[in-house]
Design an enzyme around this catalytic site. Structure first.
Site, PDB file in Angstrom:
ATOM      1  N   CYS A  16      -4.145  -3.485   3.600  1.00 58.81           N
ATOM      2  CA  CYS A  16      -4.973  -4.684   3.410  1.00 58.81           C
ATOM      3  C   CYS A  16      -4.056  -5.840   3.050  1.00 58.81           C
ATOM      4  O   CYS A  16      -2.840  -5.739   3.179  1.00 58.81           O
ATOM      5  CB  CYS A  16      -6.050  -4.461   2.364  1.00 58.81           C
ATOM      6  SG  CYS A  16      -5.429  -4.337   0.694  1.00 58.81           S
ATOM      7  N   ALA A  17      -4.627  -6.938   2.579  1.00 57.89           N
ATOM      8  CA  ALA A  17      -3.811  -8.128   2.341  1.00 57.89           C
ATOM      9  C   ALA A  17      -2.837  -7.933   1.187  1.00 57.89           C
ATOM     10  O   ALA A  17      -1.652  -8.224   1.297  1.00 57.89           O
ATOM     11  CB  ALA A  17      -4.708  -9.333   2.091  1.00 57.89           C
TER      12      ALA A  17
END
Lengths: 75, 375
Positions: B73-74
């Site tokens: 994810c980020a």
């Protein structure tokens, strides 16, 4: 705008803002508006995409002193 | 099952060694479309984490059990959550520590060349962003070319090698990433070089990188030759080291060429770009090994993970060097260009010394691919 509830998730990092928002939205009725206060910058795109996926409508969003406010109308 | 942690370094090895990997990317679709971890044998599934809050059952059949699975994810928070949910279902998965943010920042140093008397050339590959930096080492002294902003990676590497950084070159004023050149020079007392034509608005002292300059590294006197090669920017300058290695900056890449529009002057600079690629470079020895400052696609990596190719081969294989018609060339590099890099105007201002955002803000500015090339 029928703001029924305000959720403060300031200071929380992804994924908690969305996790808590989802829980909160599950407790309100269709057409009611949830206000969410967030400081996680990554939330901006995630809220838009999450609302779209669930059919909810972000009626308004604003930023004030680093705090993002989303007004989400439940589908 | 346990949730394991993978570092950006672990993932980099898989890219370079062309290993298989299944990536479950839980960022939203736009972010995934824009930029992801590229690997030749990687498979992907993109489902935003917020679509999995009620459970992961429906994606279980899509996740292989016979290969490594990485959740991305980020920043890492969402990937940990999803990894834990999958783990409860009995899957053995790992998540990427620090997420795409750490991927964007990771640098992998690989030796790419030998120089006389034990000298060495290292390429620092920033896989997440496609940036390439270089360290030239000769008899206790080092020079850097287009160093990215993670200054400690370079100073630590120099320390490990027992060499002193003496010269720091930026081939041009970068628009896609924040340069570490000036900060490294300040920290080490090295000389910082920048082409004057790109430095009109800079607010700091620098040494002019211009034709005719010769720099010698180490007592074996490795020559650093300078070649003015405008087009990506008006000041863009190439370096030739030891008559063997050509550093093209953002003018010529392996499978693409530099774009002339990031300073807002595509029409003015397209002629310079043509002149550099079709005349100046043509006069150079074809056996020079081109080392660019970017790659765009993972296919541009060699078998050993390095990014380099013989100039003569590029004259034959690189499409951007084989457009006979000048008008067609002009159209290619000024129209239908890919989107500009994230925050490129702000990044230019940082590199000019006009603004000095904090580390977090610099990280945000640099998110995404480099997009310095046209193809």
């Amino acid at each position: 705008m029928n703001i029924i509830k305000t959720l403060d998730v300031k200071g929380l990092a992804c994924p908690m803002p969305i996790v808590k928002t989802k829980k909160a939205i599950d407790t309100i009725a269709s057409g009611e508006v949830l206000e969410v206060l967030v400081t996680d910058k990554g939330a901006l795109n995630d809220f838009t995409a999450w609302a779209k996926a669930g059919g909810h409508n972000i009626v308004e969003q604003k930023e004030d002193a680093g705090v993002l406010s989303f007004f989400i109308e439940k589908a | 099952m346990t949730v394991n942690t993978c570092t950006a370094a672990d993932v980099a090895r898989k890219v370079i060694e062309k290993k298989e990997l299944f990536i479950l990317d839980v960022r939203n679709e736009d972010a995934f479309e824009d930029w992801k971890i590229e690997g030749q044998k990687f498979e992907y599934l993109n489902i935003p984490y917020f679509e999995l809050l009620d459970g992961v059952e429906e994606i279980l059949p899509k996740i292989p059990t016979d290969k490594d699975v990485l959740i991305v994810c980020a920043k890492e928070g969402s990937s940990i959550m999803i990894a834990e949910m999958l783990s409860v279902e009995g899957l053995d998965v790992c998540y990427l520590a620090g997420g795409m943010k750490s991927w964007s920042m990771y640098l992998e140093p690989i030796k790419v060349g030998e120089l006389p008397n034990g000298g060495e050339l290292y390429q620092f590959i920033r896989l997440g962003k496609g940036c390439l930096s270089y360290m030239v080492i000769s008899e206790g002294e080092a020079a850097l070319i287009d160093a990215v902003r993670f200054t400690e990676v370079f100073t630590n590497f120099a320390h490990e090698k027992g060499v002193e950084i003496k010269h720091v070159f930026d081939t041009h004023l970068h628009a896609d990433h924040i340069s570490g050149g000036r900060a490294i020079a300040t920290a080490t007392g090295a000389k910082y070089y920048l082409p004057k034509a790109d430095a009109i608005e800079v607010v700091f002292e620098y040494t002019e990188l211009a034709d005719g300059l010769t720099v010698q590294l180490g007592s074996s006197k490795i020559d650093v030759g300078v070649l003015y090669s405008p087009g990506h920017t008006i000041g863009s300058t190439s370096l030739v080291i030891d008559g063997k290695y050509l550093f093209t900056g953002d003018i010529l890449f392996i499978d693409s060429i530099g774009r002339p529009d990031l300073a807002g002057l595509a029409e003015d600079w397209v002629g310079d770009l043509r002149e550099t690629l079709y005349r100046r470079y043509r006069e150079l020895a074809e056996d020079l090994i081109v080392h660019p400052s970017h790659f765009m696609k993972i296919d541009e990596l060699n078998e050993d993970g390095t990014v380099a190719k013989r100039l003569g081969d590029l004259f034959v294989e690189n499409y951007g060097l084989n457009i006979k018609d000048e008008e067609e060339f002009r159209t290619l590099v000024t129209e239908n260009l890919p989107p500009q890099p994230n925050a490129y105007q702000e990044i230019r201002r940082v590199n000019m010394g006009e603004i000095t955002p904090d580390n977090e803000a610099q990280t945000e500015m640099e998110i995404g691919p480099n997009r310095c090339a046209v193809r």
